[in-house]
Write an enzyme that holds these catalytic residues in place. Structure first.
Site, PDB file in Angstrom:
ATOM      1  N   LYS A 144      24.970  55.388  32.320  1.00  0.00           N
ATOM      2  CA  LYS A 144      24.205  54.942  33.489  1.00  0.00           C
ATOM      3  C   LYS A 144      22.990  54.202  32.954  1.00  0.00           C
ATOM      4  CE  LYS A 144      25.213  59.001  36.454  1.00  0.00           C
ATOM      5  NZ  LYS A 144      24.731  60.370  36.736  1.00  0.00           N
ATOM      6  N   GLU A 159      27.086  60.170  48.109  1.00  0.00           N
ATOM      7  CA  GLU A 159      27.972  59.149  47.546  1.00  0.00           C
ATOM      8  C   GLU A 159      29.178  58.884  48.442  1.00  0.00           C
ATOM      9  OE1 GLU A 159      28.881  60.386  43.550  1.00  0.00           O
ATOM     10  OE2 GLU A 159      26.891  59.795  42.828  1.00  0.00           O
TER      11      GLU A 159
END
Ligand code: PGA
Ligand code: ZN
Length: 394
Positions: free
Chosen positions: A321, A189
């Site tokens: 999510k 990330e």
């Protein structure tokens, strides 16, 4: 909006793996959407593909014919859309890419930003949780904690983003000084990796964030530390290495770092099945001051799991999510239920992303109080920059 043509194709995500993008054509425009993908996934997540991306695409393109001329006018119409295309017949990635594409087409036809189509009264911007140092399953030979996050207290999105970026670069400078093995490596990330122990990394982030009016948090992603009933900390501190902690000892370590490094946000402190241990940790963490104890793998954006967690007081924040449940419609239900029960929803990216920026539009339209995006890498900046554009009214 009525689709005149729908097509899925295979594209690349930020982890150099296949994902699905969908184009929805109408008589006036075309909308695109693409699906993210996780690395440290829970075992409760919806299947991404039916076998693989290729087969999902083939199946999807077949079912999609039934959506030609479907009259799509608002978000709730997704309930009907999902009777035609869903996780079961095309896999979650295809559904999410389709729903993003349909929303983008709808917004274009209405000549409005997407957030305004979802909610014309949206006002408040989310706070950002930005991943600055990481490890766990997002890197090799880095810290045990998957993500150390900073959340600037800022008056605007732009101020928050640039404060976080300043912190991020100061951390790099510190790591370069203290870590002999530092190679400016990054996690999946875009956070820095380091060979320093977890405690030292936390100490650095805490010190720097403190100078920039920012709070700090972590995503422990504890399920990935869990080996044969114990939590394995490889490199907790200079003195303590290779700790095989039972649940009690693990909670002690978590409380220790939480207090010592002033954490205000702790995601997945425990294994994905541990409603009761989460509940004990939540109670203990909120005894003297308010800390957010957030469920990601524990809930997996699943309404029935959230209901159990609410009942047991396991969490006071929850990760949303959409691809975990393979349905934007259901993800929104989870977000709404969380708000109703005073659980703070955190709309989150995944480690495998594309440059799709729709999460920023959803976050503002849905008035999510927090977003968890990364800072570095085009797939991360796409989302933060979209928030900046919304703020600038562009
Ligand atoms: P992911 O993890 O790799 O599954 O996207 C991100 C997270 O745990 O929050
Ligand atoms: Zn997580």
């Amino acid at each position: 909006m009525k689709p005149t043509g729908i097509r899925a194709i295979k594209v690349l995500n930020s982890l150099a793996r296949p994902t699905i993008a969908v184009r929805v054509k109408t008589s006036m425009c075309e909308g695109w959407g693409s699906a993210p993908s996780g690395t440290s996934k829970s075992s409760f997540e919806a299947v991404e593909f039916i076998q693989n991306a290729d087969l999902s695409i083939e199946l999807f393109n077949n079912y999609a014919k039934k959506l030609i001329d479907f009259n799509f006018q608002n978000f709730d119409d997704f309930e009907e859309v999902e009777k035609i295309i869903n996780v079961g017949n095309a896999g979650g990635s295809a559904v999410i890419a389709l729903e993003y594409a349909m929303l983008n087409a709808l917004a274009q036809e209405r000549k409005r930003p997407l957030w305004k189509v979802l909610n014309p009264n949206a006002k408040a911007f989310p706070r950002i949780l930005a991943n600055v140092v990481g490890g766990g399953q997002h890197a090799t030979n880095s810290i045990d904690i998957q993500e150390i996050l900073v959340a600037p207290k800022a008056k605007s999105i732009s101020e928050a983003v640039f404060t976080a970026s300043e912190i991020y670069h100061k951390i790099r400078f510190e790591l370069a000084k203290k870590d002999k093995h530092f190679l400016s490596g990054r996690t999946a990330e875009g956070a820095w990796t380091t060979s320093l122990p977890d405690e030292t990394a936390l100490e650095i982030v805490d010190r720097i964030a403190g100078r920039h009016k920012s709070e700090i948090g972590i995503d422990m992603a504890a399920t990935s530390l869990f080996v044969r009933g114990k939590y394995l900390w490889r490199n907790f501190s200079r003195q303590q290495k290779g700790i095989h902690a039972d649940e009690k000892k693990h909670i002690e370590l978590m409380e220790q770092i939480s207090n010592r490094f002033h954490l205000f946000y702790i995601e997945d402190p425990l294994h994905q099945d541990s409603y009761k241990a989460f509940s004990d940790f939540n109670k203990a963490s909120n005894k003297y001051s308010r800390k957010l104890v957030c469920g990601d793998d524990l809930i997996s954006t699943n309404l029935s799991r959230l209901k159990v967690a609410v009942e047991q007081n396991s969490i006071n924040a929850v990760i949303i999510k959409p691809n975990q449940i393979g349905s934007l419609f259901k993800a929104k239900q989870v977000l709404d239920y969380a708000k109703k029960k005073d659980i703070i929803p955190v709309l989150s990216h995944r480690s495998g992303e594309t440059n799709d920026s729709i999460l920023a539009q959803l976050a503002f339209g849905w008035q999510a109080p927090f977003v968890k995006f990364g800072l570095a890498g085009g797939e991360r900046t796409a989302k933060l920059n979209e928030l900046i554009k919304i703020e600038q009214n562009l």
